[in-house]
Design a protein around this motif. Structure first.
Motif, mmCIF file in Angstrom:
data_model
loop_
_atom_site.group_PDB
_atom_site.id
_atom_site.type_symbol
_atom_site.label_atom_id
_atom_site.label_comp_id
_atom_site.label_asym_id
_atom_site.label_seq_id
_atom_site.Cartn_x
_atom_site.Cartn_y
_atom_site.Cartn_z
ATOM 1 N N PHE A 232 32.005 -11.384 31.339
ATOM 2 C CA PHE A 232 32.762 -12.607 31.105
ATOM 3 C C PHE A 232 31.840 -13.821 31.175
ATOM 4 O O PHE A 232 30.704 -13.743 31.673
ATOM 5 C CB PHE A 232 33.871 -12.767 32.153
ATOM 6 N N SER A 233 32.342 -14.930 30.694
ATOM 7 C CA SER A 233 31.643 -16.200 30.834
ATOM 8 C C SER A 233 31.187 -16.396 32.268
ATOM 9 O O SER A 233 31.913 -16.108 33.218
ATOM 10 C CB SER A 233 32.596 -17.341 30.451
ATOM 11 N N VAL A 234 29.954 -16.871 32.436
ATOM 12 C CA VAL A 234 29.480 -17.222 33.781
ATOM 13 C C VAL A 234 29.929 -18.649 34.054
ATOM 14 O O VAL A 234 29.355 -19.605 33.543
ATOM 15 C CB VAL A 234 27.953 -17.068 33.900
ATOM 16 N N TRP A 235 31.001 -18.776 34.831
ATOM 17 C CA TRP A 235 31.608 -20.078 35.126
ATOM 18 C C TRP A 235 31.114 -20.618 36.461
ATOM 19 O O TRP A 235 31.636 -21.585 36.993
ATOM 20 C CB TRP A 235 33.129 -19.965 35.119
ATOM 21 N N SER A 236 30.110 -19.987 37.024
ATOM 22 C CA SER A 236 29.499 -20.421 38.269
ATOM 23 C C SER A 236 28.251 -21.217 37.962
ATOM 24 O O SER A 236 27.575 -21.000 36.956
ATOM 25 C CB SER A 236 29.135 -19.185 39.100
ATOM 26 N N GLY A 237 27.916 -22.147 38.877
ATOM 27 C CA GLY A 237 26.626 -22.805 38.789
ATOM 28 C C GLY A 237 25.520 -21.854 39.218
ATOM 29 O O GLY A 237 25.763 -20.730 39.664
ATOM 30 N N VAL A 238 24.273 -22.315 39.074
ATOM 31 C CA VAL A 238 23.110 -21.503 39.408
ATOM 32 C C VAL A 238 22.325 -22.193 40.524
ATOM 33 O O VAL A 238 22.223 -23.421 40.552
ATOM 34 C CB VAL A 238 22.204 -21.287 38.181
ATOM 35 N N LEU A 239 21.781 -21.397 41.422
ATOM 36 C CA LEU A 239 20.887 -21.864 42.482
ATOM 37 C C LEU A 239 19.562 -21.135 42.338
ATOM 38 O O LEU A 239 19.541 -19.903 42.218
ATOM 39 C CB LEU A 239 21.493 -21.552 43.856
ATOM 40 N N THR A 240 18.449 -21.865 42.317
ATOM 41 C CA THR A 240 17.129 -21.232 42.371
ATOM 42 C C THR A 240 16.434 -21.638 43.670
ATOM 43 O O THR A 240 16.706 -22.711 44.219
ATOM 44 C CB THR A 240 16.256 -21.619 41.168
ATOM 45 N N THR A 241 15.541 -20.769 44.133
ATOM 46 C CA THR A 241 14.856 -21.026 45.397
ATOM 47 C C THR A 241 13.370 -20.707 45.274
ATOM 48 O O THR A 241 12.934 -20.013 44.345
ATOM 49 C CB THR A 241 15.446 -20.181 46.535
ATOM 50 N N ALA A 242 12.618 -21.194 46.262
ATOM 51 C CA ALA A 242 11.187 -20.899 46.328
ATOM 52 C C ALA A 242 10.926 -19.433 46.624
ATOM 53 O O ALA A 242 9.776 -18.976 46.538
ATOM 54 C CB ALA A 242 10.523 -21.771 47.391
ATOM 55 N N GLY A 243 11.966 -18.679 46.948
ATOM 56 C CA GLY A 243 11.836 -17.245 47.148
ATOM 57 C C GLY A 243 11.788 -16.462 45.855
ATOM 58 O O GLY A 243 11.750 -15.219 45.880
ATOM 59 N N GLY A 244 11.828 -17.172 44.712
ATOM 60 C CA GLY A 244 11.723 -16.514 43.420
ATOM 61 C C GLY A 244 13.021 -15.952 42.892
ATOM 62 O O GLY A 244 13.023 -15.136 41.953
ATOM 63 N N ILE A 245 14.148 -16.411 43.450
ATOM 64 C CA ILE A 245 15.457 -15.853 43.110
ATOM 65 C C ILE A 245 16.302 -16.884 42.379
ATOM 66 O O ILE A 245 16.195 -18.090 42.639
ATOM 67 C CB ILE A 245 16.214 -15.422 44.381
ATOM 68 N N ALA A 246 17.170 -16.395 41.484
ATOM 69 C CA ALA A 246 18.246 -17.206 40.918
ATOM 70 C C ALA A 246 19.566 -16.559 41.321
ATOM 71 O O ALA A 246 19.775 -15.362 41.071
ATOM 72 C CB ALA A 246 18.130 -17.296 39.400
ATOM 73 N N PHE A 247 20.425 -17.322 41.980
ATOM 74 C CA PHE A 247 21.752 -16.852 42.386
ATOM 75 C C PHE A 247 22.806 -17.418 41.445
ATOM 76 O O PHE A 247 22.733 -18.585 41.039
ATOM 77 C CB PHE A 247 22.086 -17.329 43.804
ATOM 78 N N TYR A 248 23.827 -16.603 41.131
ATOM 79 C CA TYR A 248 24.974 -17.084 40.366
ATOM 80 C C TYR A 248 26.150 -16.157 40.619
ATOM 81 O O TYR A 248 25.985 -15.055 41.176
ATOM 82 C CB TYR A 248 24.662 -17.161 38.865
ATOM 83 N N GLY A 249 27.339 -16.592 40.240
ATOM 84 C CA GLY A 249 28.540 -15.797 40.433
ATOM 85 C C GLY A 249 29.187 -15.431 39.116
ATOM 86 O O GLY A 249 28.948 -16.073 38.092
#
Length: 606
Positions: free
Chosen positions: A498-515
């Motif tokens: 489905f559409s990713v209707w969540s924002g994105v968070l990136t960190t210095a740990g090399g990760i991108a988080f989303y819902g």
């Protein structure tokens, strides 16, 4: 440093000057990565954290640390703030504000709820969402559905002052997060589907006194445009640049709402934001006196404004004479990029219309404009030749232009749909990779305009939409992409059901988080999009992941609570496929994977 005392003094003076041109309290809290002090992470709007305790090597070990029920169903957009030991959050309507003590098992320190007329829900376009509170100088700033702007004492929740921004009986509502800059609280207004003439307003942080208001369209004195100094693609805007592009007095009910996230450059003293769709959605009713397309400035526009006066430094209209409801409110992100061999201070924006734009943030010079959605077909490209009289304008494909098809006729196969290739959910810019991480939607639509009459406080839409997966989506109607803003190219793409209707968070740990709309919080490697972690939360995620540090441990938190435009069918109990401007039919399968909820889920390493 001891060898260069002059440079040390100059650096200290420049640092103080920059802070003085922002809000020093906000700057101080943002500089401490243990906090999440602004909804967008910082004034740049980058949603990037320097915390790296959780990284790509150990993120797979994340566990649920604690959860919290908000007590409210409907869509939970935005996210909480963390200042020191306290977390602040707000629910969808009825907009309950809460402070939680992180040092005492998340004990509720205080609750605040303004008594609002529940009839306001009926004039909220796309669910009764709220995108978050703001903190500054011991105050929590709240913008409620009925357009009340309120300052609360951050320690006690006591109301310090309250002003009314507009009137829901006219169709005006508030869903966006405030932003505090210097001594000002800056907010916008929703209501483009009700003929509200959009604007942005600056209020005094300490008293609530209105300092300036800039409308999205109308006379120069209303829009706060200087005909000689406000730039449009490097040239002066000229007198009445808005009025000349509207038929008669249609600008008075012209739309152009402001409800997305904003960014701020302290050195330039400029705030950046986008304006929304013109009213009505029926382009035939908005045509010029000779029945030809007319731009309808300054709807669908990225503005850069002086914070002290509100006067526009520059403006750029992404979608002149909008025929598709491609709201331009999506967030601006400030970054330093190397473009064509030169280091540029830029502002980037991923528009609903499927194009990604990058401008020089001081002048508005258009540097990059390319499709980030390969299915985009309403326009073939943006004219980039500065010698071309159409410089900066989209080349519209008439086959997909409802105005060309005509009133009460259906234009089929338009991509993207009115949901946009990306909606309000914010992207992130990682300082680690220099890439943007963008949540996307892969939907197309059929569009049928019909005649509609304006009446105060009544829907002023004028189009029926049918939405369906894009031809190349293979039923993966959303995803996350990594975008090279300097080259205007997708680096990698990760599809989602489905559409990713969540924002994105990136960190210095090399990760991108989303819902995801099904309710998964996911973590991927910024380099290649490889999935490293996922966890199913109680409801679909339309909120924005955030991170903070407390007692030496890093946490990642996200709201779950399906809703927003994509989840309006579930949120409002709608079943007619045409409801929600076609979103109910477009997301009919979502009910097979999630249901209503309202909670915060917080993760940490064991």
């Amino acid at each position: 440093m001891q060898k260069w005392p002059g440079l040390a003094i100059l650096a200290a003076v420049m640092s103080f000057a920059t802070a003085a041109r922002a809000n020093r309290d906000v700057i101080a809290h943002v500089r401490d990565p243990a906090n999440w002090a602004v909804q967008s992470g910082d004034y740049n709007g980058a949603r990037y954290s320097t915390l790296d305790q959780i990284n790509k090597d150990n993120v797979g070990d994340l566990k649920v640390a604690w959860t919290f029920s908000t007590g409210v169903l409907r869509g939970h957009e935005g996210g909480p703030l963390v200042i020191g030991d306290t977390m602040y959050l707000i629910t969808p309507f009825p907009n309950v504000v809460m402070a939680l003590d992180l040092a005492r098992d998340q004990k509720i320190i205080w609750k605040y709820q303004l008594k609002q007329d529940p009839s306001v829900i009926a004039v909220m376009c796309c669910d009764s969402v709220n995108r978050g509170v703001q903190y500054a100088e011991g105050k929590i700033l709240v913008h409620t559905a009925d357009t009340s702007l309120i300052a609360l004492d951050a320690k006690t929740g006591m109301e310090l002052w309250k002003v009314t921004d507009d009137d829901p009986k006219k169709g005006a509502t508030a869903t966006g997060a405030p932003l505090v800059v210097k001594d000002k609280v800056i907010v916008g207004v929703s209501g483009g589907e009700f003929g509200v003439r959009g604007y942005i307003t600056a209020y005094d942080l300490n008293s609530g006194y209105k300092l300036w208001r800039a409308y999205s369209m109308g006379p120069d004195e209303d829009v706060l445009i200087d005909p000689e100094k406000t730039l449009v693609l490097g040239k002066p805007a000229g007198k009445d640049s808005s009025l000349k592009t509207w038929n008669g007095d249609q600008w008075k009910i012209g739309g152009g709402p402001v409800w997305g996230y904003m960014a701020y450059d302290p050195e330039l003293n400029l705030i950046y934001y986008g304006t929304g769709n013109p009213s009505t959605w029926n382009p035939v009713q908005r045509a010029g006196p000779d029945h030809k397309p007319i731009d309808q400035k300054w709807a669908m526009t990225m503005f850069a404004r002086d914070v002290d006066t509100g006067v526009a430094r520059w403006a750029y209209q992404m979608t002149p004479f909008d025929q598709w409801d491609y709201d331009g409110i999506n967030e601006p992100i400030l970054a330093d990029l190397e473009i064509n061999g030169y280091d540029r201070k830029t502002v980037s924006h991923f528009d609903r219309n499927g194009f990604a734009y990058t401008w020089d943030r001081a002048t508005g010079e258009l540097l990059v404009a390319d499709k980030f959605d390969p299915d985009t077909n309403w326009a073939t490209s943006i004219v980039m030749d500065k010698n071309d009289p159409n410089y900066g304008r989209p080349i519209v494909a008439k086959k997909y232009a409802p105005f060309e098809t005509g009133m009460d006729e259906t234009t089929k196969g338009i991509c993207p749909s009115s949901l946009g290739s990306k909606n309000q959910q914010p992207a992130s810019f990682s300082r680690l990779t220099g890439l943007f991480y963008v949540p996307v939607t892969r939907m197309c639509m059929d569009y049928e305009p019909f005649k509609v009459s304006y009446a105060i406080g009544q829907p002023f839409v004028g189009a029926t939409l049918t939405m369906y997966p894009a031809p190349s989506s293979q039923d993966a109607t959303g995803g996350l992409i990594a975008w090279d803003g300097a080259k205007g190219k997708t680096v990698w793409s990760k599809p989602e059901r489905f559409s990713v209707w969540s924002g994105v968070l990136t960190t210095a740990g090399g990760i991108a988080f989303y819902g995801t709309l099904e309710g998964y919080l996911k973590a991927v490697d910024q380099r290649d999009g490889k999935e490293l972690f996922k966890f199913k939360t109680p409801s679909g995620i339309v909120g924005n992941p955030m991170t903070y540090m407390h007692a030496g441990k890093q946490y990642v938190a996200v709201f779950s609570g399906v809703g927003g435009w994509a989840g309006i069918g579930l949120a409002a109990g709608l079943t007619n496929p045409d409801d929600g401007s076609g979103a109910v039919g477009g997301f009919a399968r979502l009910a097979d994977y999630t249901s209503l909820g309202g909670s915060l889920t917080v993760f940490a390493l064991p």
